[in-house]
Design an enzyme around this catalytic site. Structure first.
Site, mmCIF file in Angstrom:
data_model
loop_
_atom_site.group_PDB
_atom_site.id
_atom_site.type_symbol
_atom_site.label_atom_id
_atom_site.label_comp_id
_atom_site.label_asym_id
_atom_site.label_seq_id
_atom_site.Cartn_x
_atom_site.Cartn_y
_atom_site.Cartn_z
ATOM 1 N N ARG A 14 0.856 -1.193 0.000
ATOM 2 C CA ARG A 14 0.000 0.000 0.000
ATOM 3 C C ARG A 14 0.888 1.239 0.000
ATOM 4 N NH1 ARG A 14 -3.463 -0.232 4.923
ATOM 5 N NH2 ARG A 14 -4.812 -1.566 3.675
ATOM 6 N N CYS A 55 -13.993 -2.661 4.729
ATOM 7 C CA CYS A 55 -13.118 -1.831 3.900
ATOM 8 C C CYS A 55 -13.885 -1.227 2.736
ATOM 9 C CB CYS A 55 -11.941 -2.664 3.383
ATOM 10 S SG CYS A 55 -10.864 -3.283 4.686
ATOM 11 N N GLY A 56 -14.967 -1.872 2.316
ATOM 12 C CA GLY A 56 -15.800 -1.352 1.235
ATOM 13 C C GLY A 56 -16.799 -0.306 1.684
ATOM 14 N N GLY A 93 -16.153 -7.599 1.796
ATOM 15 C CA GLY A 93 -16.076 -9.050 1.946
ATOM 16 C C GLY A 93 -16.244 -9.568 3.351
ATOM 17 N N ARG A 106 -4.347 2.053 17.389
ATOM 18 C CA ARG A 106 -5.058 1.467 16.252
ATOM 19 C C ARG A 106 -4.840 2.376 15.043
ATOM 20 N NH1 ARG A 106 -7.285 -1.852 13.392
ATOM 21 N NH2 ARG A 106 -9.057 -3.184 13.877
ATOM 22 N N LYS A 107 -5.384 1.993 13.894
ATOM 23 C CA LYS A 107 -5.250 2.837 12.703
ATOM 24 C C LYS A 107 -6.006 4.149 12.890
ATOM 25 C CE LYS A 107 -9.120 0.909 10.041
ATOM 26 N NZ LYS A 107 -9.497 0.232 8.785
#
Length: 582
Positions: free
Chosen positions: A127, A505-506, A500, A241-242
């Protein structure tokens, strides 16, 4: 152009010690804090040998990822050349030791490398960092050259954070790839795990006749600060965390501010330009929350200092137990927004106090979100930008090369990525528009005029490459949409997002119709791939997260159900009836 733009903002201006303080906020009644409250606000991390680590007394009950960070500093793989040694060892040998296996599966994510252990053993997704989604033809060609050597295992994706991800990478190639990235002005550093993700901005920044502010200077500065100009910044690389950040520059809110941990919302105050701040937006399997106002305004020059203060506060005070409860909104909930705000203020330069939010919000609330597809006039006379559709964001090496050629031949060697996984070619002379629109790539694959359902279709990686995905997403999203379009006709775009798994993430929660992968049983009780259907997500000033509409629907049964939803909730018309009426 993008190249000169990057050079101009290479060194982020850290706060000057001589700068006057901002206006003081209103005084609040003093309340004597309890000993427990005082203890809670003591930092849980400390600096050791240039890295930030969790203090001994706070290591009880921490999650496995935190233990991996304690065993070995992830940033050392980049900052101390550890990646060069790892790249010399076979993946099988690395797997034989827990320490190096954790390097492969966890620590390499600090370099933007994600091992595809389940479906592509020994191969990685890489990424990038691509602030504001701006990329050059040279960068695009270089990424194409990387994935081409991996044959069918190599491809690239445009992500929902205006970013490139490339697939098929093998570890022995990584040191050379990192050098190549640096040569074209790219980095993958600090783009995974407990780091700040790609700073998002207006994809039409600097070219939009209706923009509020050009977001590129700010997203560039943010990215350079976060990675210390691609050298590595351990000050903000050990977060609980992110963490996501965006800078809003348009009334359209293309940047999706309400789902970011920090969003800069343009606002004037007392004749000065700056930003109101939203904080805490996030998605996770257990909870999704929209960002809330911090009741704070910062001037344009304080974009970096306030980001630094918020990140350091989150690093210092965030909890590191259950990973499902470590995103920043959980800390906001625990402390309360005023205590959270005061802790941010403590970390501003020279005790500088945060000004309260401005009432002069520059985003027009009633703005109708625009479409960036096709040819559109820029603010620069005689130039246009052309938005093209990249079906669910997936792209191959030859197509990347061809896009780079189009950017050079018709524009200024620049491409813009969008959070809907599409691409914009800016700075096209109007006299060249017809020739560009008739290029074979745009006629045959990446249409400037996609259908109403296709143009806003988004899909995560899915089980083709991602080990966490429960279902295949990208090919299925295209197939279901194509079949639905044969059944019904819509009169306006309907945003359909596929993800998914519950990690979302979508971003199904911001879609008009969202599909989250799960296992489902068919009419005979046989288990198979299915989805939970979400409905009613809104983006823009009246944002609202979608809610579950129907659970555990087998994927094979989706087409008529989606067609029915479009008719009942979005004004679609059945095509057989439409043809009969004609």
């Amino acid at each position: 152009m993008s190249s000169s733009f990057s050079i101009r903002f290479l060194a982020p201006p850290f706060p000057s010690t001589s700068r006057p303080k901002s206006c003081l906020s209103a005084a609040t009644p003093a309340v004597a804090p309890t000993d427990a409250a005082v203890s809670r606000l003591e930092p849980r991390v400390e600096e050791r040998n240039g890295y930030w680590v969790l203090k001994e007394e706070h290591r009880g009950g921490i999650n496995p990822q935190e233990k991996v960070k304690l065993e070995k500093e992830p940033m050392a793989l980049f900052m101390e050349g550890g990646i060069d040694e790892l790249a010399k060892v076979s993946i099988e040998e690395l797997d034989s030791s827990k320490l190096t296996k954790d390097d492969v599966d966890v620590r390499l994510k600090w370099l933007g490398l994600f091992h595809r252990r389940k479906h592509q053993y020994g191969r990685f997704m890489m990424r990038l960092k691509l602030p504001n989604g701006v990329t050059t033809s040279a960068q695009t060609r270089y990424l194409a050259s990387v994935i081409r050597k991996y044959g069918k295992d190599g491809c690239a994706d445009v992500t929902t954070r205006q970013n490139w991800q490339i697939r098929g990478v093998v570890l022995p190639d990584v040191p050379e790839i990192l050098k190549g990235l640096a040569e074209v002005g790219l980095t993958s550093l600090q783009s995974g795990m407990d780091n700040v993700r790609n700073p998002v901005g207006n994809p039409l920044a600097g070219i939009d006749p209706d923009e509020i502010v050009d977001t590129r200077p700010y997203t560039n500065l943010l990215s350079h600060f976060i990675t210390a100009n691609s050298r590595g910044n351990p000050t903000v690389s050990n977060l609980p965390r992110k963490w996501n950040v965006c800078v809003v520059g348009s009334h359209d809110l293309f940047e999706h501010p309400h789902i970011n941990d920090l969003a800069y919302m343009p606002a004037n105050k007392d004749g000065r330009f700056g930003f109101n701040l939203l904080v805490g937006g996030f998605f996770s399997p257990k909870r999704c929350a929209e960002a809330i106002p911090l009741d704070a305004w910062v001037s344009a020059e304080d974009v970096i200092p306030v980001c630094k203060a918020i990140l350091e506060m989150y690093r210092d005070l965030g909890t590191r137990g259950n990973r499902q409860k470590t995103r920043m909104m959980w800390l906001i909930d625990e402390l309360g927004i005023e205590v959270f705000r005061s802790e941010v203020e403590k970390r501003m330069p020279l005790g500088q106090q945060l000004e309260r939010a401005s009432q002069e919000d520059l985003v027009q609330k009633q703005w109708e979100r625009r479409d960036y597809f096709g040819a559109n006039p820029q603010k620069q006379e005689g130039l246009s930008y052309v938005g093209i559709h990249i079906p669910v964001g997936r792209i191959q090496a030859d197509e990347m090369d061809e896009l780079a050629r189009l950017a050079d031949e018709y524009g200024t060697g620049e491409l813009r990525l969008t959070v809907e996984q599409n691409i914009i070619i800016p700075n096209v002379e109007n006299s060249k528009l017809s020739a560009l629109l008739n290029e074979p790539l745009l006629k045959e694959k990446f249409s400037p005029e996609p259908s109403l359902l296709m143009k806003t279709l988004v899909a995560c990686t899915g089980s083709q490459f991602c080990g966490q995905a429960i279902i295949e997403t990208k090919a299925r999203a295209l197939k279901v949409t194509e079949e639905v379009e044969r059944l019904v006709a819509v009169t306006r775009p309907v945003r359909m997002h596929w993800t998914g798994c519950p990690n979302t993430c979508g971003q199904v929660q911001v879609a008009d119709i969202g599909f989250m992968g799960c296992m489902a049983r068919d009419e005979n009780g046989k288990p198979g791939e299915g989805v939970d259907i979400f409905l009613g997500g809104r983006i823009g000033s009246d944002s609202h997260l979608a809610e579950v509409y129907k659970k555990a629907v087998p994927c094979k049964d989706l087409v008529p159900i989606v067609a029915d939803i479009l008719v009942k909730h979005f004004g679609a018309v059945q095509r057989n009836r439409e043809e009969g009426d004609d």
